[in-house]
Design an enzyme around this catalytic site. Structure first.
Site, mmCIF file in Angstrom:
data_model
loop_
_atom_site.group_PDB
_atom_site.id
_atom_site.type_symbol
_atom_site.label_atom_id
_atom_site.label_comp_id
_atom_site.label_asym_id
_atom_site.label_seq_id
_atom_site.Cartn_x
_atom_site.Cartn_y
_atom_site.Cartn_z
ATOM 1 N N LYS A 35 -9.493 -12.520 -3.365
ATOM 2 C CA LYS A 35 -10.686 -11.679 -3.227
ATOM 3 C C LYS A 35 -10.382 -10.270 -3.700
ATOM 4 O O LYS A 35 -11.201 -9.612 -4.325
ATOM 5 C CB LYS A 35 -11.113 -11.618 -1.755
ATOM 6 C CG LYS A 35 -11.799 -12.868 -1.285
ATOM 7 C CD LYS A 35 -11.915 -12.897 0.235
ATOM 8 C CE LYS A 35 -10.812 -13.711 0.844
ATOM 9 N NZ LYS A 35 -10.847 -13.878 2.275
ATOM 10 N N LYS A 48 -2.570 -14.503 -9.060
ATOM 11 C CA LYS A 48 -2.968 -15.260 -7.873
ATOM 12 C C LYS A 48 -4.470 -15.066 -7.627
ATOM 13 O O LYS A 48 -4.947 -13.933 -7.649
ATOM 14 C CB LYS A 48 -2.185 -14.750 -6.657
ATOM 15 C CG LYS A 48 -2.649 -15.371 -5.357
ATOM 16 C CD LYS A 48 -2.198 -14.566 -4.127
ATOM 17 C CE LYS A 48 -2.770 -15.140 -2.859
ATOM 18 N NZ LYS A 48 -3.882 -14.493 -2.249
ATOM 19 N N LYS A 71 0.837 -1.201 0.000
ATOM 20 C CA LYS A 71 0.000 0.000 0.000
ATOM 21 C C LYS A 71 0.880 1.263 0.000
ATOM 22 O O LYS A 71 0.616 2.202 -0.751
ATOM 23 C CB LYS A 71 -0.899 -0.038 1.245
ATOM 24 C CG LYS A 71 -2.036 0.900 1.171
ATOM 25 C CD LYS A 71 -3.360 0.278 1.557
ATOM 26 C CE LYS A 71 -4.432 1.270 1.152
ATOM 27 N NZ LYS A 71 -5.760 0.825 1.313
HETATM 28 P P1 ADP Z 1 -7.481 -13.611 -0.264
HETATM 29 O O1 ADP Z 1 -6.092 -13.410 -0.844
HETATM 30 O O2 ADP Z 1 -8.444 -14.051 -1.308
HETATM 31 O O3 ADP Z 1 -7.962 -12.417 0.528
HETATM 32 P P2 ADP Z 1 -7.114 -14.814 2.329
HETATM 33 O O4 ADP Z 1 -6.051 -13.806 2.615
HETATM 34 O O5 ADP Z 1 -8.388 -14.715 3.069
HETATM 35 O O6 ADP Z 1 -7.378 -14.823 0.747
HETATM 36 O O7 ADP Z 1 -6.508 -16.254 2.501
HETATM 37 C C1 ADP Z 1 -6.949 -17.257 3.390
HETATM 38 C C2 ADP Z 1 -6.009 -18.448 3.238
HETATM 39 O O8 ADP Z 1 -6.073 -18.985 1.917
HETATM 40 C C3 ADP Z 1 -4.545 -18.088 3.480
HETATM 41 O O9 ADP Z 1 -3.892 -19.157 4.140
HETATM 42 C C4 ADP Z 1 -3.987 -17.909 2.100
HETATM 43 O O10 ADP Z 1 -2.607 -18.133 2.037
HETATM 44 C C5 ADP Z 1 -4.781 -18.956 1.329
HETATM 45 N N1 ADP Z 1 -4.926 -18.532 -0.065
HETATM 46 C C6 ADP Z 1 -5.606 -17.458 -0.510
HETATM 47 N N2 ADP Z 1 -5.523 -17.349 -1.852
HETATM 48 C C7 ADP Z 1 -4.768 -18.405 -2.267
HETATM 49 C C8 ADP Z 1 -4.317 -18.852 -3.557
HETATM 50 N N3 ADP Z 1 -4.641 -18.208 -4.653
HETATM 51 N N4 ADP Z 1 -3.548 -19.960 -3.601
HETATM 52 C C9 ADP Z 1 -3.206 -20.625 -2.467
HETATM 53 N N5 ADP Z 1 -3.610 -20.256 -1.228
HETATM 54 C C10 ADP Z 1 -4.372 -19.162 -1.123
#
Ligand code: ADP
Ligand code: TRP
Length: 343
Positions: A215, A212, A124
């Site tokens: 969300k 990747k 950020k």
């Molecule tokens: P986002 O990036 O969608 O906000 P979160 O931060 O809520 O996802 O991630 C929750 C869990 O899922 C974490 O342990 C994160 O490392 C895993 N995770 C999120 N996106 C991925 C991805 N594209 N591939 C592998 N693991 C992921």
């Protein structure tokens, strides 16, 4: 006679696995493959603590109705995918006030420079600088100290392994540094140094645009969207303009790079061959991926919908989990207070 499976687990309950998900959006296939699935596997042999990181979500989710909705979505997701709340200690972070006490103590052992380098804040600040704004524009102190709260989540329960996707690796390293600084100062191992558990093949699942899946990028394949919505999203997967007849490289194709996690080895070999030899239409491939996702998650979706229709049941499960978690957090906090000279 006790069931052998349960007995086998009880002899190994000493080892602790812990992880959390922020309720900041609808759970997706990346969350499932990268974290939820490996975590459920670990829960078969470890004493698992899996929780909803709602205070972490508060750094970005400011609408109370939305916060509640996202919390329930994460709870229903875990339960639909097979988390057994009698085996796993399953709770909401905000139900454990001791985590906050520990957060303050740990923040006094966290060099500010460490937080300056933490990726969410740094990304950020870098973006602000690039666009000529003050580097801290739009950054709240919660976002800045996010990794300290996460360290408290982990260190509170003597966690040994933390199942996460690749993007969380740095946070676990920060946790290790904070724990070591604390232990060093008091000359004893009060806090357990945790390890990240990252499954290499699924460490970073790509989204429908090849970045990747996240969300925050709006490129997710949702886990439990209604079939129509799911299909629409699959049809949005970004592809190049090659004709069906042209041979294609499957490894750079966004459809293939999601499909490969759900296909049987035989189907994968068949599909790969068609890519390489030519004759593959992206539309057909998208349909095949959609059907594969439907057969993988269709049944769990029914469970998910049933939980979402019964929030009282989820509230009860979380309340029971919080009670079990506090039974451990209370003496741990007592030990920390004693260590720092406050009791
Ligand atoms: P986002 O990036 O969608 O906000 P979160 O931060 O809520 O996802 O991630 C929750 C869990 O899922 C974490 O342990 C994160 O490392 C895993 N995770 C999120 N996106 C991925 C991805 N594209 N591939 C592998 N693991 C992921
Ligand atoms: N920061 C994690 C994420 O964005 C969520 C989280 C909060 C977490 N506390 C945790 C993960 C403790 C593992 C352990 O996905």
């Amino acid at each position: 006679m006790a069931a052998p499976a349960k007995e086998a687990k009880e002899t190994t309950t000493q080892k602790i696995a812990l992880t959390g998900i922020k309720p900041s959006g609808t759970p997706h296939v990346g969350n499932y493959l990268g974290m939820i699935k490996p975590a459920l596997k670990l829960a078969e042999t470890f004493q698992a603590f899996y929780f909803i990181a709602d205070y972490h979500a508060l750094t970005t989710v400011n609408d109370p109705a939305l916060m509640k909705q996202y919390v329930y979505e994460i709870v229903a997701t875990w339960l639909a995918l097979g988390l057994d709340p009698d085996e796993v200690i399953f709770y909401c972070q905000s139900d454990i006030p001791e985590i906050f006490e520990l957060t303050w103590v740990l923040s006094c052992y966290t060099p500010k420079g460490l937080l300056n380098r933490a990726h969410a804040y740094k990304a950020k600040a870098d973006a602000n600088r690039e666009e000529g704004r003050d580097e801290d524009a739009g950054v709240n102190a919660g976002l800045f100290s996010y990794p300290v709260l996460m360290a408290a989540d982990i260190l509170m329960f003597n966690t040994e392994v933390v199942p996460v996707g690749q993007d969380q690796k740095q946070h676990i390293e920060i946790t290790r540094d904070i724990a070591a600084a604390f232990n060093n100062n008091y000359g004893k191992d009060v806090l357990t140094i945790p390890d990240a558990h990252i499954v290499e093949d699924v460490a970073t699942i790509p989204g429908i645009d090849g970045r990747k899946m996240s969300k925050s990028y709006g490129n997710v394949v949702p886990l439990f969207a209604p079939p129509k919505k799911l299909r629409k999203q699959i049809m949005r997967i970004v592809t190049n303009s090659q004709t069906p007849e042209e041979p294609k490289d499957p490894d750079v194709d966004n459809i293939y790079n999601i499909y490969k996690y759900f296909a049987s080895p035989e189907d994968l070999a068949r599909v790969r061959k068609t890519y390489l030899e030519g004759g593959l239409a992206y539309g057909t491939m998208k349909q095949e991926l959609f059907e594969r996702l439907e057969s993988t998650f269709g049944e769990a979706r029914e469970q998910y919908d049933a939980y979402m229709a019964d929030t009282a049941k989820m509230d009860k499960i979380l309340a029971q989990g919080a009670e079990k978690a506090r039974d451990i957090a209370t003496p741990m906090m007592h030990k920390v207070r004693k260590t720092v000279g406050m009791q």
